[in-house]
Write a protein that holds these residues in place. Structure first.
Motif, short mmCIF file in Angstrom:
data_model
loop_
_atom_site.label_atom_id
_atom_site.label_comp_id
_atom_site.label_asym_id
_atom_site.label_seq_id
_atom_site.Cartn_x
_atom_site.Cartn_y
_atom_site.Cartn_z
N TYR A 32 0.83 -1.19 0.00
CA TYR A 32 0.00 0.00 0.00
C TYR A 32 0.87 1.25 0.00
CZ TYR A 32 -4.11 -2.89 0.83
OH TYR A 32 -5.12 -3.82 0.71
N LYS A 33 2.15 1.07 0.35
CA LYS A 33 3.08 2.22 0.34
C LYS A 33 4.35 1.82 -0.37
CE LYS A 33 1.67 3.66 4.89
NZ LYS A 33 2.09 3.02 6.13
N PRO A 34 4.29 1.69 -1.69
CA PRO A 34 5.46 1.19 -2.42
C PRO A 34 6.67 2.11 -2.33
CG PRO A 34 3.70 1.80 -3.95
CD PRO A 34 3.14 1.94 -2.57
N GLN A 35 6.45 3.40 -1.95
CA GLN A 35 7.59 4.33 -1.88
C GLN A 35 8.41 4.13 -0.60
OE1 GLN A 35 4.42 5.35 -1.89
NE2 GLN A 35 4.04 6.07 -3.98
N ALA A 36 7.79 3.54 0.43
CA ALA A 36 8.48 3.40 1.72
C ALA A 36 9.76 2.58 1.56
CB ALA A 36 7.56 2.74 2.73
N LYS A 37 10.77 2.90 2.34
CA LYS A 37 12.02 2.12 2.30
C LYS A 37 12.32 1.60 3.71
CE LYS A 37 14.18 2.94 -1.93
NZ LYS A 37 13.07 3.05 -2.75
N PRO A 38 12.44 0.29 3.93
CA PRO A 38 12.17 -0.75 2.95
C PRO A 38 10.66 -0.85 2.69
CG PRO A 38 12.59 -1.73 5.10
CD PRO A 38 12.81 -0.26 5.26
N VAL A 39 10.31 -1.38 1.52
CA VAL A 39 8.90 -1.49 1.15
C VAL A 39 8.16 -2.44 2.12
CG1 VAL A 39 7.31 -2.07 -0.72
CG2 VAL A 39 9.58 -1.19 -1.24
N VAL A 40 6.98 -2.02 2.55
CA VAL A 40 6.17 -2.86 3.43
C VAL A 40 5.12 -3.56 2.57
CG1 VAL A 40 4.59 -2.84 5.40
CG2 VAL A 40 6.49 -1.20 5.30
N TYR A 41 5.12 -4.87 2.63
CA TYR A 41 4.17 -5.62 1.81
C TYR A 41 3.01 -6.17 2.64
CZ TYR A 41 7.50 -5.53 -2.02
OH TYR A 41 8.34 -5.12 -3.01
N ALA A 42 1.78 -5.98 2.15
CA ALA A 42 0.61 -6.60 2.77
C ALA A 42 0.47 -8.03 2.26
CB ALA A 42 -0.65 -5.81 2.46
N VAL A 43 0.92 -8.24 1.01
CA VAL A 43 0.95 -9.57 0.40
C VAL A 43 2.31 -9.68 -0.27
CG1 VAL A 43 0.04 -10.94 -1.53
CG2 VAL A 43 -1.54 -9.86 0.06
N GLU B 197 -8.25 -4.35 -5.65
CA GLU B 197 -6.97 -3.69 -5.37
C GLU B 197 -6.05 -4.09 -6.52
OE1 GLU B 197 -6.06 -1.58 -3.20
OE2 GLU B 197 -7.47 -1.76 -1.51
N GLN B 198 -5.11 -3.19 -6.84
CA GLN B 198 -4.19 -3.48 -7.95
C GLN B 198 -2.89 -4.05 -7.40
OE1 GLN B 198 -5.87 -3.30 -10.66
NE2 GLN B 198 -7.44 -2.30 -9.44
N PRO B 199 -2.42 -5.16 -7.98
CA PRO B 199 -1.17 -5.74 -7.48
C PRO B 199 0.03 -4.84 -7.77
CG PRO B 199 -1.94 -6.93 -9.43
CD PRO B 199 -3.01 -5.94 -9.07
N THR B 200 1.01 -4.88 -6.88
CA THR B 200 2.25 -4.14 -7.08
C THR B 200 3.13 -4.92 -8.08
OG1 THR B 200 2.07 -3.43 -4.79
CG2 THR B 200 4.22 -3.13 -5.82
N GLN B 201 2.99 -6.23 -8.06
CA GLN B 201 3.81 -7.12 -8.90
C GLN B 201 3.11 -8.47 -8.96
OE1 GLN B 201 7.99 -6.75 -7.58
NE2 GLN B 201 8.27 -8.79 -8.43
N GLY B 202 3.40 -9.24 -10.00
CA GLY B 202 2.83 -10.59 -10.08
C GLY B 202 1.70 -10.66 -11.09
N SER B 203 1.08 -11.85 -11.22
CA SER B 203 0.02 -12.00 -12.21
C SER B 203 -1.19 -12.76 -11.68
CB SER B 203 0.58 -12.70 -13.46
OG SER B 203 0.89 -14.04 -13.14
N ILE B 204 -2.33 -12.46 -12.28
CA ILE B 204 -3.59 -13.10 -11.90
C ILE B 204 -4.28 -13.58 -13.17
CG2 ILE B 204 -5.82 -12.80 -10.72
CD1 ILE B 204 -4.49 -10.12 -9.60
#
Ligand SMILES: Nc1ncnc2c1ncn2[C@@H]1O[C@H](COP(=O)(O)OP(=O)(O)O)[C@@H](O)[C@H]1O
Ligand SMILES: [Mg+2]
Length: 312
Positions: A13-24, A58-65
């Protein structure tokens, strides 16, 4: 081919944060047509996010569906429109998601009006049929959410999810806000509707007993990662997290439950460790390898996978 297949899916939800925090983080899963896949894990571990990603809410940050052979990863809101009818969500305590100033008729009409241009009387018949299928009758059409009990609202929420005749339904904590007796009737209803409508469910719950009752397979999630996938959540779990989760929830005797809780190490830091196993900070069996190399899901038996260096 799997009905739904997600590969290496990430959501921040916050891809700019360093390090990136992932919900998934790096979740790969396949859901077969007609199955009920359970998804369990503590509150905040990413279950709802994963459900919403599959539905493209929600839109994925990376990966495929992939949905029924179609790669929907990059689909825009408009491109999803046709597919929306085929995939729906039942939310926790539909009370909160119903517009309080809408009658159940208005609530059910909304999706119908979005996708169908039949006459009003035809839609009325359609809604009454749907209500009967979920155990309500036409008198509920003119009720407001506050004029229904928790169980009735939940039936209303199921009716809304099924009114467009979907194929895939994400049930997100669908029985978590109703009391025990109602929970059982709603679970039975979900199972019978699944057969009648040939549905496929992702059944998200922190309630292992509920998951255990209706799911064909269960995925266990911890801090955004799937750590184990198993045919029956109550038998044969090998991952220390799954075992701890089971021990903390299942025994009915509170003394036994308390003793079992020791299976978790206390740790306030709920960030995903930068390297190694996601469970290393709370696991009782952490070895040096666990702090260095992230374990991937490995086959442990028929339909059974676990991501753990120390369990066999
Ligand atoms: N819309 C959002 N914006 C920012 N963070 C979010 C949002 N939704 C969920 N999160 C965060 O993502 C993580 C996973 O949340 P969620 O998917 O709701 O977990 P669960 O359903 O398992 O309780 C949590 O840390 C939560 O705070
Ligand atoms: Mg949730």
């Amino acid at each position: 081919m799997a009905f739904i297949e997600i590969k290496n899916l990430y959501k921040s939800y916050k891809p700019q944060a360093k390090p990136v925090v992932y919900a998934v983080r790096d979740v790969s899963l396949a859901i077969k047509r007609g199955e009920i896949l359970g998804l369990v894990g503590e509150s905040g571990c990413g279950k709802s996010t994963l459900g919403k990603l599959i539905l493209k809410l929600e839109q994925p940050t990376q990966g495929s569906i992939m949905f029924d052979g179609e790669d929907i990863t990059g689909y825009s809101f408009n491109a999803m429109r046709a597919l929306r009818q085929r995939m729906q969500m039942v939310f926790q305590g539909s009370a909160q998601t119903f517009n309080p100033s809408y009658t159940l008729r208005q609530i059910l009409r909304e999706p119908l009006d979005n996708y169908h241009d039949e006459r009003d009387d035809e839609k009325e018949t359609w809604m009454v049929d749907m209500l009967r299928k979920v155990g309500l009758d036409e008198t509920y059409l003119s009720r407001y959410p506050h004029e229904m009990s928790g169980g009735q609202r939940q039936r209303g929420g199921i009716a809304r999810a099924l009114i467009l005749n979907p194929e895939f339904v994400v049930c997100d904590e669908a029985v978590s806000s109703v009391d025990y007796a109602i929970k059982n009737t709603i679970l039975k209803l979900l199972v019978s509707l699944k057969k009648d409508f040939s549905l496929t469910y992702l059944f998200i719950s922190h309630d292992i007993a509920a998951v255990n009752r209706i799911c064909d397979r269960t995925a266990v999630m911890y801090l955004g990662n799937i750590v184990e996938i198993l045919p029956s959540v109550t038998s044969g779990a090998v991952h220390p997290y799954t075992q701890a989760l089971l021990a903390a929830t299942l025994p009915l005797d509170p003394r036994e439950r308390k003793a079992n809780l020791v299976r978790f190490r206390e740790n306030e830091d709920m960030r995903i460790p930068e390297q190694g196993c996601v469970f290393q900070n709370r696991c009782l069996y952490t070895m040096p390898l666990c702090q260095e190399v992230r374990p991937l899901l490995e086959q442990k038996g028929v339909g059974h996978f676990a991501a753990c260096h120390c369990c066999t």
